[in-house]
Structure formats: structure tokens, C-alpha cells
Scaffold this motif. Structure first.
Motif, PDB file in Angstrom:
ATOM      1  N   ILE A  15       0.850  -1.051   0.097  1.00  0.00           N
ATOM      2  CA  ILE A  15       0.159   0.006   0.246  1.00  0.00           C
ATOM      3  C   ILE A  15       1.505   1.311  -0.595  1.00  0.00           C
ATOM      4  O   ILE A  15       0.909   2.122  -1.113  1.00  0.00           O
ATOM      5  CB  ILE A  15      -0.997  -0.603   1.716  1.00  0.00           C
ATOM      6  CG1 ILE A  15      -1.912  -1.154   1.086  1.00  0.00           C
ATOM      7  CG2 ILE A  15      -1.892   1.544   1.337  1.00  0.00           C
ATOM      8  CD1 ILE A  15      -3.021  -1.261   2.573  1.00  0.00           C
ATOM      9  N   ASN A  16       1.932   1.394   0.568  1.00  0.00           N
ATOM     10  CA  ASN A  16       2.740   2.335   0.774  1.00  0.00           C
ATOM     11  C   ASN A  16       3.646   2.855   0.074  1.00  0.00           C
ATOM     12  O   ASN A  16       4.165   4.036  -0.634  1.00  0.00           O
ATOM     13  CB  ASN A  16       4.258   2.350   2.008  1.00  0.00           C
ATOM     14  CG  ASN A  16       3.045   2.403   3.410  1.00  0.00           C
ATOM     15  OD1 ASN A  16       1.584   3.024   3.530  1.00  0.00           O
ATOM     16  ND2 ASN A  16       3.273   1.907   4.772  1.00  0.00           N
ATOM     17  N   ASN A  17       4.388   1.601  -0.730  1.00  0.00           N
ATOM     18  CA  ASN A  17       4.447   1.596  -1.649  1.00  0.00           C
ATOM     19  C   ASN A  17       3.551   1.714  -3.350  1.00  0.00           C
ATOM     20  O   ASN A  17       4.717   1.882  -4.241  1.00  0.00           O
ATOM     21  CB  ASN A  17       5.508   0.672  -2.558  1.00  0.00           C
ATOM     22  CG  ASN A  17       6.871   0.708  -0.899  1.00  0.00           C
ATOM     23  OD1 ASN A  17       7.620   0.667  -0.545  1.00  0.00           O
ATOM     24  ND2 ASN A  17       7.331  -0.920  -0.843  1.00  0.00           N
ATOM     25  N   ASP A  18       2.651   1.849  -3.155  1.00  0.00           N
ATOM     26  CA  ASP A  18       1.845   1.295  -3.857  1.00  0.00           C
ATOM     27  C   ASP A  18       1.968   0.597  -5.683  1.00  0.00           C
ATOM     28  O   ASP A  18       1.935   1.218  -7.037  1.00  0.00           O
ATOM     29  CB  ASP A  18       1.793   3.059  -4.778  1.00  0.00           C
ATOM     30  CG  ASP A  18       0.438   3.235  -5.534  1.00  0.00           C
ATOM     31  OD1 ASP A  18      -0.116   2.709  -5.956  1.00  0.00           O
ATOM     32  OD2 ASP A  18       1.334   3.893  -7.077  1.00  0.00           O
ATOM     33  N   THR A  19       1.943  -0.642  -4.939  1.00  0.00           N
ATOM     34  CA  THR A  19       2.597  -1.847  -5.588  1.00  0.00           C
ATOM     35  C   THR A  19       1.228  -2.488  -5.974  1.00  0.00           C
ATOM     36  O   THR A  19       0.936  -4.049  -5.671  1.00  0.00           O
ATOM     37  CB  THR A  19       3.779  -2.089  -5.125  1.00  0.00           C
ATOM     38  OG1 THR A  19       4.128  -2.508  -4.180  1.00  0.00           O
ATOM     39  CG2 THR A  19       5.254  -0.830  -5.913  1.00  0.00           C
ATOM     40  N   LEU A  20       0.465  -2.309  -4.309  1.00  0.00           N
ATOM     41  CA  LEU A  20      -0.691  -3.464  -4.153  1.00  0.00           C
ATOM     42  C   LEU A  20      -1.495  -3.445  -5.514  1.00  0.00           C
ATOM     43  O   LEU A  20      -1.931  -2.209  -6.451  1.00  0.00           O
ATOM     44  CB  LEU A  20      -1.840  -3.195  -3.622  1.00  0.00           C
ATOM     45  CG  LEU A  20      -2.561  -4.154  -2.868  1.00  0.00           C
ATOM     46  CD1 LEU A  20      -1.153  -5.027  -2.529  1.00  0.00           C
ATOM     47  CD2 LEU A  20      -3.660  -3.312  -1.811  1.00  0.00           C
ATOM     48  N   VAL A  21      -1.797  -4.649  -6.000  1.00  0.00           N
ATOM     49  CA  VAL A  21      -2.614  -4.678  -7.626  1.00  0.00           C
ATOM     50  C   VAL A  21      -4.159  -4.349  -7.287  1.00  0.00           C
ATOM     51  O   VAL A  21      -4.548  -5.436  -5.922  1.00  0.00           O
ATOM     52  CB  VAL A  21      -2.687  -6.293  -7.814  1.00  0.00           C
ATOM     53  CG1 VAL A  21      -3.403  -6.137  -9.386  1.00  0.00           C
ATOM     54  CG2 VAL A  21      -0.884  -6.320  -8.285  1.00  0.00           C
ATOM     55  N   LEU A  22      -4.822  -3.476  -7.348  1.00  0.00           N
ATOM     56  CA  LEU A  22      -5.668  -2.780  -7.980  1.00  0.00           C
ATOM     57  C   LEU A  22      -6.580  -4.092  -8.423  1.00  0.00           C
ATOM     58  O   LEU A  22      -7.042  -3.844 -10.065  1.00  0.00           O
ATOM     59  CB  LEU A  22      -6.440  -1.489  -7.536  1.00  0.00           C
ATOM     60  CG  LEU A  22      -5.343  -0.609  -6.618  1.00  0.00           C
ATOM     61  CD1 LEU A  22      -5.457   0.805  -6.018  1.00  0.00           C
ATOM     62  CD2 LEU A  22      -5.664  -1.366  -5.153  1.00  0.00           C
ATOM     63  N   PRO A  23      -8.276  -3.761  -7.994  1.00  0.00           N
ATOM     64  CA  PRO A  23      -8.629  -5.175  -9.057  1.00  0.00           C
ATOM     65  C   PRO A  23      -9.253  -3.884 -10.357  1.00  0.00           C
ATOM     66  O   PRO A  23      -9.566  -2.381 -10.241  1.00  0.00           O
ATOM     67  CB  PRO A  23     -10.146  -5.010  -8.669  1.00  0.00           C
ATOM     68  CG  PRO A  23     -10.263  -4.318  -7.059  1.00  0.00           C
ATOM     69  CD  PRO A  23      -8.877  -4.327  -6.648  1.00  0.00           C
ATOM     70  N   THR A  24     -10.043  -4.324 -11.831  1.00  0.00           N
ATOM     71  CA  THR A  24      -9.842  -3.229 -12.620  1.00  0.00           C
ATOM     72  C   THR A  24     -11.794  -3.934 -13.067  1.00  0.00           C
ATOM     73  O   THR A  24     -12.589  -4.483 -12.776  1.00  0.00           O
ATOM     74  CB  THR A  24      -9.468  -3.827 -13.404  1.00  0.00           C
ATOM     75  OG1 THR A  24      -9.778  -4.875 -14.294  1.00  0.00           O
ATOM     76  CG2 THR A  24      -7.993  -3.565 -13.876  1.00  0.00           C
ATOM     77  N   LEU A  25     -12.152  -2.279 -13.010  1.00  0.00           N
ATOM     78  CA  LEU A  25     -14.085  -2.563 -13.384  1.00  0.00           C
ATOM     79  C   LEU A  25     -14.453  -3.693 -14.080  1.00  0.00           C
ATOM     80  O   LEU A  25     -13.014  -3.756 -15.388  1.00  0.00           O
ATOM     81  CB  LEU A  25     -14.080  -0.877 -14.014  1.00  0.00           C
ATOM     82  CG  LEU A  25     -15.332   0.218 -13.069  1.00  0.00           C
ATOM     83  CD1 LEU A  25     -15.491   1.179 -13.759  1.00  0.00           C
ATOM     84  CD2 LEU A  25     -16.036  -1.092 -11.943  1.00  0.00           C
ATOM     85  N   PRO A  26     -15.180  -4.440 -14.674  1.00  0.00           N
ATOM     86  CA  PRO A  26     -15.557  -5.369 -15.476  1.00  0.00           C
ATOM     87  C   PRO A  26     -16.074  -4.644 -16.772  1.00  0.00           C
ATOM     88  O   PRO A  26     -15.798  -3.379 -17.087  1.00  0.00           O
ATOM     89  CB  PRO A  26     -17.123  -5.545 -14.995  1.00  0.00           C
ATOM     90  CG  PRO A  26     -16.766  -5.627 -14.023  1.00  0.00           C
ATOM     91  CD  PRO A  26     -16.481  -3.965 -13.531  1.00  0.00           C
ATOM     92  N   ALA A  27     -15.356  -5.398 -18.052  1.00  0.00           N
ATOM     93  CA  ALA A  27     -14.820  -4.611 -19.295  1.00  0.00           C
ATOM     94  C   ALA A  27     -16.431  -3.932 -19.643  1.00  0.00           C
ATOM     95  O   ALA A  27     -16.452  -2.574 -20.361  1.00  0.00           O
ATOM     96  CB  ALA A  27     -14.848  -5.378 -20.367  1.00  0.00           C
ATOM     97  N   ILE A  28     -16.915  -4.347 -19.809  1.00  0.00           N
ATOM     98  CA  ILE A  28     -19.372  -3.586 -19.801  1.00  0.00           C
ATOM     99  C   ILE A  28     -19.531  -2.805 -19.473  1.00  0.00           C
ATOM    100  O   ILE A  28     -20.025  -2.275 -19.595  1.00  0.00           O
ATOM    101  CB  ILE A  28     -20.346  -5.189 -19.686  1.00  0.00           C
ATOM    102  CG1 ILE A  28     -20.771  -3.952 -20.609  1.00  0.00           C
ATOM    103  CG2 ILE A  28     -20.503  -6.135 -18.055  1.00  0.00           C
ATOM    104  CD1 ILE A  28     -21.515  -3.804 -21.835  1.00  0.00           C
ATOM    105  N   ALA A  29     -18.978  -2.835 -17.621  1.00  0.00           N
ATOM    106  CA  ALA A  29     -19.208  -1.792 -17.175  1.00  0.00           C
ATOM    107  C   ALA A  29     -18.257  -0.581 -17.713  1.00  0.00           C
ATOM    108  O   ALA A  29     -19.154   0.867 -17.625  1.00  0.00           O
ATOM    109  CB  ALA A  29     -18.349  -1.994 -15.616  1.00  0.00           C
ATOM    110  N   LEU A  30     -16.816  -0.389 -18.030  1.00  0.00           N
ATOM    111  CA  LEU A  30     -16.519   0.641 -18.599  1.00  0.00           C
ATOM    112  C   LEU A  30     -16.728   1.120 -19.980  1.00  0.00           C
ATOM    113  O   LEU A  30     -16.832   2.487 -19.781  1.00  0.00           O
ATOM    114  CB  LEU A  30     -14.956   0.149 -18.911  1.00  0.00           C
ATOM    115  CG  LEU A  30     -13.530  -0.221 -17.596  1.00  0.00           C
ATOM    116  CD1 LEU A  30     -12.614  -1.123 -17.800  1.00  0.00           C
ATOM    117  CD2 LEU A  30     -13.352   0.860 -16.633  1.00  0.00           C
TER     118      LEU A  30
END
Length: 278
Positions: A15-30
Motif C-alpha cells: 500500500i505504502n509503495n503503491d504496488t498493491l494490485v487493484l481490481p479493474t472494473l468489468p469491461a462492460i461496465a467500462l
């Protein structure tokens, strides 16, 4: 160092290094959100975008025919559904309906946690929606919208997903649900806020994901976070703060009496909201 402490240290460092892999929105939502932001989009074109996803199409028709929309005449096509729901609401509703796709994992143990988290989240959503509907019916104020509270409640605990994904590499951690609960309580708000910013969501969503557990965070005006807290408390997610949540809700005018939350009217609204995600 125990596995639990090691994982907590790893999470904090990422978290502190900004390297935590975050989820992405489903393609259809995008796709829907991008289309909704196009000033030249029309209802027919939006129907074509949603129609690319058969599952979302079916659910959008279902919501158009639900008590959520308060209509009795049934619609049978995505174009009719989009027309009924309207372009202003479609962005948040389509995103909300696509969110379930994020709560899955190929790992059996993690998948069970994800499934339970989705079930808990839907309960929070249904209670939050019902609380807002009761508020609107009582005050006639419409500055807070039902489609936005639906999505805000759905993402309130989105920060749990990267924690479960990271924990997937340490399966022995799942033998200690208490530790996972502690990790989620300590870190999910911070992570949730990061996800909302990464997705380009507004401050209402950031505040909910980041601060819903922190009763010291009180916006100047009644906000979506007030109703998400009510929904969470009713769903058993804030047991240690339940009375404080309800007292704050009364003070801020979100509810008139705590007894309203056990009324038949509230239960009917909650059950109707839950059916959207059934």
C-alpha cells in the motif's frame, strides 16, 4: 514472524509503495460508463452498448421491471429498459449490476470468501437503498439518488478484494478467519479509497469506501455514507457501533426513529431491492 503478521506487513508495504494490485472494473461496465459520458449518446446507442453483454442485458430488463422503478407495465427489450431507466441513472446501475463479476476466484477457499463477501454486500445494499427510499418518502428531498446509493453501497467494502487476492498466496491464513477480519478492518478502507480514485469515481464513492467504518468522519451535509452506515449496521457489519450509527442517523435526519428500520414498509423496500441482485 507469524504468517499472519508477515501478510499484514506485506500488505502495508505494498500500500505504502503503491504496488498493491487493484481490481479493474468489468469491461462492460467500462464501456457503459464511457458511453454515458459521451454528450452525444442516445438511448438507442446505449442499448446497443449494453446489448453486447447478454447477462447485463437480462439484468437490466429485470431491474426496469422491478419495484425499484415503481412501474407495472413490463418491458421486454433492452431499448425499452434503457428508456425506462434513463441515461442519467444507467451509468451507475449498469456498473452496479456488473460488480458481481469481481467477487470470484479460481481458488476454492478464496472463492468461498468472495461469495460470502458478495452476499454480505448485497445485504448492505438492500438495507441502504431501503433507508434512502424511506428518507425520500418522508422528506420529499431528492438530492440523493437511488442509483448512486446502490453503487456506493456495492463498493463500500471493495478494499477487501486485494486483501483476499494477496492472502491467496498464503492459504494457511484462511484457517484463521479472525486474522483476515483484522486485516480487512485495518486496511480495506485505505485500499478501497485507492480503488475508487483509480477507477475515476467521485468523492462520494471515495468517502464511502475509505471512511464508512470511521464514525469520526461526518460530512457537513447528509450524504451517501450515512445511508451506507445504516445498511452496514442493519447487516451485522458494525455490531460494536450499531447504536452509535443509529443515533447519528437520527441526529442527522437520515431516519426519524430507529423503529422505522423494522417497519413492514422498510422490510418490503429492502426485500424488493435485494431481488435486483437475485
Amino acid at each position: 514472524m507469524s504468517t499472519q503478521n508477515a501478510l499484514l506487513t506485506i500488505l502495508v508495504e505494498k500500500i505504502n509503495n503503491d504496488t498493491l494490485v487493484l481490481p479493474t472494473l468489468p469491461a462492460i461496465a467500462l464501456k457503459v460508463r464511457k458511453a454515458a459520458d459521451d454528450p452525444d449518446i442516445n438511448l438507442h446507442a446505449m442499448g446497443d452498448v449494453i446489448g453486447q453483454d447478454p447477462s447485463l442485458t437480462a439484468r437490466m430488463i429485470k431491474i426496469a421491471n422491478s419495484a425499484y422503478m415503481g412501474r407495472t407495465v413490463k418491458v421486454n427489450s433492452i431499448n425499452q429498459a434503457v428508456t425506462r431507466i434513463g441515461l442519467r441513472q444507467i451509468k451507475n446501475i449498469a456498473t452496479a449490476l456488473a460488480m458481481e463479476q469481481l467477487f470470484v476466484s479460481k481458488n476454492e477457499v478464496v472463492g468461498q470468501y468472495m461469495k460470502q463477501e458478495w452476499t454480505n454486500t448485497v445485504n448492505v445494499v438492500a438495507n441502504s437503498m431501503a433507508a434512502l427510499q424511506m428518507y425520500v418518502a418522508r422528506t420529499k428531498k431528492r438530492d440523493l439518488s437511488l442509483d448512486t446509493i446502490t453503487l456506493a453501497a456495492l463498493v463500500h467494502n471493495i478494499g477487501v478484494l486485494p486483501i483476499l487476492t494477496e492472502a491467496e498466496r498464503h492459504e494457511e491464513v484462511f484457517a484463521n478467519p479472525t486474522f483476515l477480519d483484522v486485516a480487512i478492518e485495518k486496511l480495506s478502507g485505505r485500499i478501497g479509497g485507492s480503488i475508487m480514485r483509480e477507477w475515476g469515481f467521485g468523492n462520494d464513492f471515495v468517502n464511502v469506501a475509505e471512511n464508512w467504518r470511521d464514525l469520526g468522519f461526518i460530512p457537513d451535509n447528509l450524504s451517501y455514507i450515512d445511508f451506507v452506515r445504516i445498511g452496514a449496521a442493519l447487516s451485522g457489519k458494525m455490531d460494536n457501533q450499531k447504536d452509535a450509527v443509529f443515533n447519528l442517523a437520527v441526529q442527522r435526519g437520515a431516519i426519524e426513529n430507529v423503529s422505522d428500520l423494522t417497519s413492514d414498509e422498510f422490510k418490503d423496500m429492502r426485500d424488493a431491492a435485494k431481488q435486483i441482485f437475485a
